[in-house]
Design a protein around this motif. Structure first.
Motif, PDB file in Angstrom:
ATOM      1  N   GLY A  17       2.810  70.288  93.870  1.00 50.01           N
ATOM      2  CA  GLY A  17       1.996  71.127  92.995  1.00 50.01           C
ATOM      3  C   GLY A  17       2.744  72.258  92.328  1.00 50.01           C
ATOM      4  O   GLY A  17       3.964  72.220  92.166  1.00 50.01           O
TER       5      GLY A  17
ATOM      6  N   ASN B 113       1.376  77.130  94.702  1.00 51.28           N
ATOM      7  CA  ASN B 113       1.412  76.360  95.944  1.00 51.28           C
ATOM      8  C   ASN B 113       2.763  76.519  96.645  1.00 51.28           C
ATOM      9  O   ASN B 113       2.837  76.529  97.879  1.00 51.28           O
ATOM     10  CB  ASN B 113       1.156  74.883  95.637  1.00 51.28           C
TER      11      ASN B 113
ATOM     12  N   CYS C  71      -1.632  69.333  96.436  1.00 48.60           N
ATOM     13  CA  CYS C  71      -2.263  69.817  95.210  1.00 48.60           C
ATOM     14  C   CYS C  71      -3.481  68.941  94.928  1.00 48.60           C
ATOM     15  O   CYS C  71      -3.498  67.760  95.281  1.00 48.60           O
ATOM     16  CB  CYS C  71      -1.274  69.765  94.043  1.00 48.60           C
TER      17      CYS C  71
END
Length: 468
Positions: free
Chosen positions: A12, A16, A49
């Motif tokens: 991601g 993140n 993600c």
């Protein structure tokens, strides 16, 4: 007792990545060892993600890939697999049943609790940081540690093990988002906007610069809303004038960072257009350490589409803002992104977007095809377009952006540009964010992690080439 070895797969965005760095920081503080090789790990963390379908599928593939690799290797039979991040947070009620092979699911509030959670999984008695209310929250599954309404925000004191090169770093200045864009699931995953204090951010930046970092990238879901959630009188409405005398703001933060000693630049990413102000424009122009680069996702320009997307902006507002930014910040590069193929988008709406792209000639830009995400307001809208229509419009928009990118690069030939050397032979200008934009091909003898001034001699695609 042997040291626990932990591996991590981080997927991601940069936001993140910081979550991954926070987990690793806490694990290092707890005395655990890190390994880049999943097969050597006693515990493997997959930080996932879940923003759009492609990212969600990548995360699912990574989880099942890890499970498959573990089952195929008898020496890894005792390895524990933890799924963290947005996928875990978003589907907390479903994942324990869908992925029974996974040993634990943790949410965003459990980032600083990762060490005691691992101790619990491994049967250790060292679970001192796990309070009674840290257990299962979203389901009755004992593997589920997800808190449904996350509140955690990192501080400058938060342990962190950086995964970026020594010369640049990301700094998360806030978490969550108050906007209700109809295509976006992030507020449901990350919660409401919550800013750090300005002092906390400045102290973190100060420490990073003192350690040799040359580029600071400020990030959050909504960077321009920084500090406003702390204002005592009232929270500003979208597109209302920003008055930083009411409290801390992105403008006041930039001024404070600009006063820090050291040779570095600071970059703004993820700025929502709704909360820009003349004060912020003037601040960027006046602060020599603030890169003249702004990431401002606009998504569309058609009023019909902006309303359907619930972007709380209008085409006229966006055009006026961009003109003020161009005039107020000399040498500014604007990066933006657009969504094409949104439900109900007509050819007229799309043509207005193409005309807008031609008029404003963004230095850096990208286009996404609309992704139908379950749980969003747009998911329920009528008028979803055929995938071939979405694909065609994406191709046409990308062709326009690529043409403008080539013309922009051609205009840079002959200019003297300051760059930050990224690796031997590659550098980035102030107009190029890490892992997003292009590069500048430079002399391999230039020292990595340092600034250099070069002259642009040519260009290739999205990249520039220095004159040797």
């Amino acid at each position: 007792m042997p040291t626990t070895t932990v591996g991590l797969i981080s997927l991601g965005c940069a936001k993140n990545l910081i979550d991954s760095e926070v987990m690793l920081g806490h694990l290092a503080q707890a005395g655990m060892a890190m390994t880049p090789d999943p097969e050597l790990a006693d515990v493997l963390i997959i930080n996932t993600c879940s923003f759009i379908d492609i990212a969600k599928q990548e995360s699912i593939d990574a989880v099942f890939g890890a499970v498959k690799d573990r089952s195929a290797d008898p020496e890894r039979a005792r390895q524990k697999i933890i799924v963290a991040g947005c996928l875990s947070q978003r589907f907390a009620k479903d994942l324990p049943g869908l992925m029974p092979e996974v040993d634990a699911f943790i949410g965003l509030d459990q980032l600083p609790k990762i060490a005691p959670i691992i101790h619990k999984l491994l049967g250790s008695n060292d679970q001192s940081e796990l309070t009674k209310d840290e257990g299962p929250a979203a389901t009755d599954d004992p593997r589920d540690f997800v808190t449904l309404k996350p509140q955690f925000v990192p501080d400058y004191t938060t342990p962190r093990f950086r995964l970026t090169p020594d010369h640049f770093a990301y700094v998360k200045i806030a978490e969550g988002c108050n906007h209700t864009c109809s295509f976006c699931i992030i507020p449901q995953i990350r919660g409401r906007h919550r800013s750090r204090s300005q002092n906390s951010v400045v102290r973190e930046v100060e420490a990073l610069v003192a350690s040799g970092v040359k580029e600071i990238n400020l990030i959050s879901q909504d960077t321009t809303y920084f500090g406003m959630d702390h204002w005592s009188e009232h929270r500003p409405k979208p597109t209302s004038p920003v008055d930083s005398t009411k409290g801390e703001s992105l403008a006041s933060l930039l001024r404070a960072i600009n006063q820090l000693p050291g040779d570095f630049w600071v970059r703004l990413l993820y700025t929502h257009p709704a909360h820009w102000s003349d004060e912020l424009i003037e601040t960027i122009a006046a602060c020599d350490k603030v890169a003249k680069y702004v990431d401002i996702p606009l998504q569309h320009i058609s009023d019909r589409m902006l309303t359907a997307m619930q972007r709380v902006t209008s085409g006229d507002y966006i055009r006026d803002l961009l003109r003020r930014m161009r005039v107020g910040i000399p040498g500014l590069a604007i990066r933006t992104t657009f969504i094409v193929g949104f439900p109900g988008e007509t050819e007229e709406d799309f043509q207005e977007l193409l005309d807008f792209i031609d008029e404003f000639r963004f230095e850096r830009a990208g286009v996404f095809q609309y992704s139908k995400e379950e749980g969003t307001r747009a998911y329920q809208l009528n008028g979803h377009l055929h995938h071939m229509t979405r694909r065609s419009r994406w191709s046409r928009a990308m062709a326009a952006l690529q043409r403008i990118a080539g013309e922009t690069n051609q205009a840079q030939v002959g200019r003297s540009v300051r760059v930050l050397v990224e690796s031997p032979g590659l550098a980035r200008s102030a107009w190029d964010a890490p892992e997003i934009d292009g590069s500048v091909h430079v002399d391999e003898a230039l020292p990595v992690g340092q600034f250099a001034t070069i002259t642009i001699g040519d260009w290739r695609g999205y990249d520039l080439v220095a004159k040797h």
